[in-house]
Design an enzyme around this catalytic site. Structure first.
Site, short mmCIF file in Angstrom:
data_model
loop_
_atom_site.label_atom_id
_atom_site.label_comp_id
_atom_site.label_asym_id
_atom_site.label_seq_id
_atom_site.Cartn_x
_atom_site.Cartn_y
_atom_site.Cartn_z
N ASN A 84 0.80 -1.22 0.00
CA ASN A 84 0.00 0.00 0.00
C ASN A 84 0.84 1.27 0.00
O ASN A 84 0.36 2.33 -0.36
CB ASN A 84 -0.96 0.00 1.19
CG ASN A 84 -0.29 -0.37 2.49
OD1 ASN A 84 0.32 -1.43 2.61
ND2 ASN A 84 -0.39 0.49 3.46
N CYS A 116 3.03 9.31 11.27
CA CYS A 116 2.60 10.31 12.25
C CYS A 116 1.17 10.12 12.67
O CYS A 116 0.75 10.60 13.72
CB CYS A 116 2.78 11.72 11.68
SG CYS A 116 4.51 12.18 11.65
C1 PLP Z 1 -6.53 -0.27 3.53
C2 PLP Z 1 -5.81 -1.55 3.72
C3 PLP Z 1 -6.22 -2.48 4.68
C4 PLP Z 1 -7.37 -2.21 5.63
O1 PLP Z 1 -8.62 -2.19 4.98
P1 PLP Z 1 -9.86 -1.49 5.71
O2 PLP Z 1 -11.03 -1.85 4.87
O3 PLP Z 1 -9.59 -0.03 5.73
O4 PLP Z 1 -9.94 -2.09 7.07
C5 PLP Z 1 -5.53 -3.66 4.78
N1 PLP Z 1 -4.49 -3.94 3.98
C6 PLP Z 1 -4.06 -3.07 3.04
C7 PLP Z 1 -2.92 -3.44 2.16
C8 PLP Z 1 -4.70 -1.84 2.88
O5 PLP Z 1 -4.27 -0.99 1.96
#
Ligand code: PLP
Length: 394
Positions: free
Chosen positions: A152, A326
């Site tokens: 991510n 942060c």
């Molecule tokens: C956003 C994200 C999550 C969490 O998903 P939510 O629906 O916000 O709980 C988990 N893993 C990755 C790689 C993400 O980008």
């Protein structure tokens, strides 16, 4: 209102208008509880079944292998905790990576406190898991390998098929957090030997608060939420019917538009990366140059504080994200940037920009010009930069 240039699509995305439209009747008209017996509730039941089918098809899975949850975090928690519990008699060792989302890392730490052993694999300088290291980490008591499909923060896509193959050769379950990848790259659970896969609606233009865990038939996994018999008795609670409907619509949209949409994003991403690398001195691109999500760019600017950069971009209507954590109230730079070997001071000057298909060349030009101006301004105020320039001049 000034123009908003939203470049934080890894954090969340806009719910697509057709998704909202598909959801609306399930708030107002077809609000029946899918578990009820009367005909009226059949609308809800059918809508859930249709959505489940759409999602299963997108992954090459069976509808009964899709379990709806309240999002990516819940799916990750479920995959790890319930597998650990169900397979504890076989072994108590889990393998994951240093660059996972906190929904995986913090769950792994939770399991460590409860008697499980976790190996956190290193990645190379572009963020790719080293397969040799994975093989070496496998032990007779390893029950689960969990490696994210795409990161991510830096967008790096993992060799998922190879990892799945290694897992299955050793009779180990394989889970992947595909929250960032699903909808951006084609995924086949069979080709990649995936036993469990996490996804989240709001990362692919669907609604927030809905996700699913794909669980391959035959995998022993415990119920995560106890109560009613929903989701084949594995995840209790009255279904989020509008959310599930919107999720299905979002997946359908993502699949139908994938080729064109991601090509457009990748073109703009490359234009952004090329301009920044060419026109801003003392900058580096984090992640792999090509093997990355079509919409992800992540830079580190030397002699710049990432948070200041973000605030000044915000004043220009540009939404981005920084590499330092942060948000969690800590000053530690991102664990992902640390794992790819960035020194603290470089990691602190990081900026993640994640695109959507609406971003135009003009938008990118405005963003690059703004970044150039702000980075120069911040460097002009930096004593470190002043020292550096003086040394260069000697
Ligand atoms: C956003 C994200 C999550 C969490 O998903 P939510 O629906 O916000 O709980 C988990 N893993 C990755 C790689 C993400 O980008």
């Amino acid at each position: 209102m000034k123009k908003l240039i939203y470049l934080d699509n890894a954090a969340t995305t806009k719910t697509a208008p057709e998704v909202v439209e598909a959801m609306l009747p399930y708030f107002t008209e077809f609000y029946g509880n899918p578990s009820s017996v009367y005909e009226f509730s059949g609308h809800s039941k059918e809508a859930i079944a249709k959505s489940r089918e759409t999602i299963a098809k997108a992954l090459g899975a069976k509808p009964e292998e899709i379990y709806f949850t309240a999002g990516g975090s819940e799916s990750d928690n479920w995959a790890l905790k319930a597998t650990a519990e169900a397979y504890a008699d076989k072994g108590k060792h889990i393998i994951t990576t240093k660059i996972e989302h906190h929904a995986i890392l913090h769950t792994a730490e939770y399991l460590e406190k409860r008697g499980f052993e976790v190996t956190y694999l290193d990645v190379d300088e572009s963020g790719v898991v080293k397969l040799e290291e994975l093989k070496k980490a496998i032990r007779p008591d390893t029950i689960l390998i969990s490696v994210m499909y795409a990161n991510n923060e830096i967008g790096t896509i993992q060799p998922i098929r190879e990892i799945g193959q290694i897992a299955h050769e050793h009779g180990i379950l394989f889970h992947t957090d595909a929250v960032q990848a699903f909808g951006q790259v084609p995924i086949s659970v069979d080709d990649c030997h995936i036993d469990m896969l996490s996804s989240s609606g709001h990362k692919l233009n669907g609604p927030k608060g809905i996700g699913f865990l794909y669980i391959r038939k035959g995998v022993k996994i415990r119920s995560f939420v106890h109560g009613g018999a929903q989701e084949r008795k594995r995840r209790a609670g009255t279904e989020n019917v509008p959310g599930i409907v919107g999720y299905g619509a979002a997946v359908e949209r993502a699949v139908n538009t994938m080729t064109e949409r991601t090509a457009k994003e990748a073109e703009m991403r490359d234009y952004l990366i090329d301009r920044i690398l060419k026109e801003v001195p003392y900058v580096r691109l984090n992640g792999h140059r090509t093997n990355r999500l079509p919409n992800n760019a992540n830079f580190s600017f030397q002699f710049v504080e990432g948070e200041s950069l973000l605030i000044m971009l915000d004043m220009k209507g540009i939404c981005g994200s920084s590499g330092s954590a942060c948000t969690s109230g800590s000053l530690d730079p991102s664990h992902v940037l640390m794992a790819i070997g960035l020194p603290h001071e470089i990691a602190h000057g990081s900026l993640r920009l994640t695109l959507n298909e609406e971003i135009t060349r003009e938008d990118i030009d405005y963003v690059v010009d703004s970044v150039k101006e702000i980075v120069q301004k911040l460097r002009d105020m930096s004593p470190l930069y002043e020292d550096f320039v003086k040394k260069q001049a000697k």
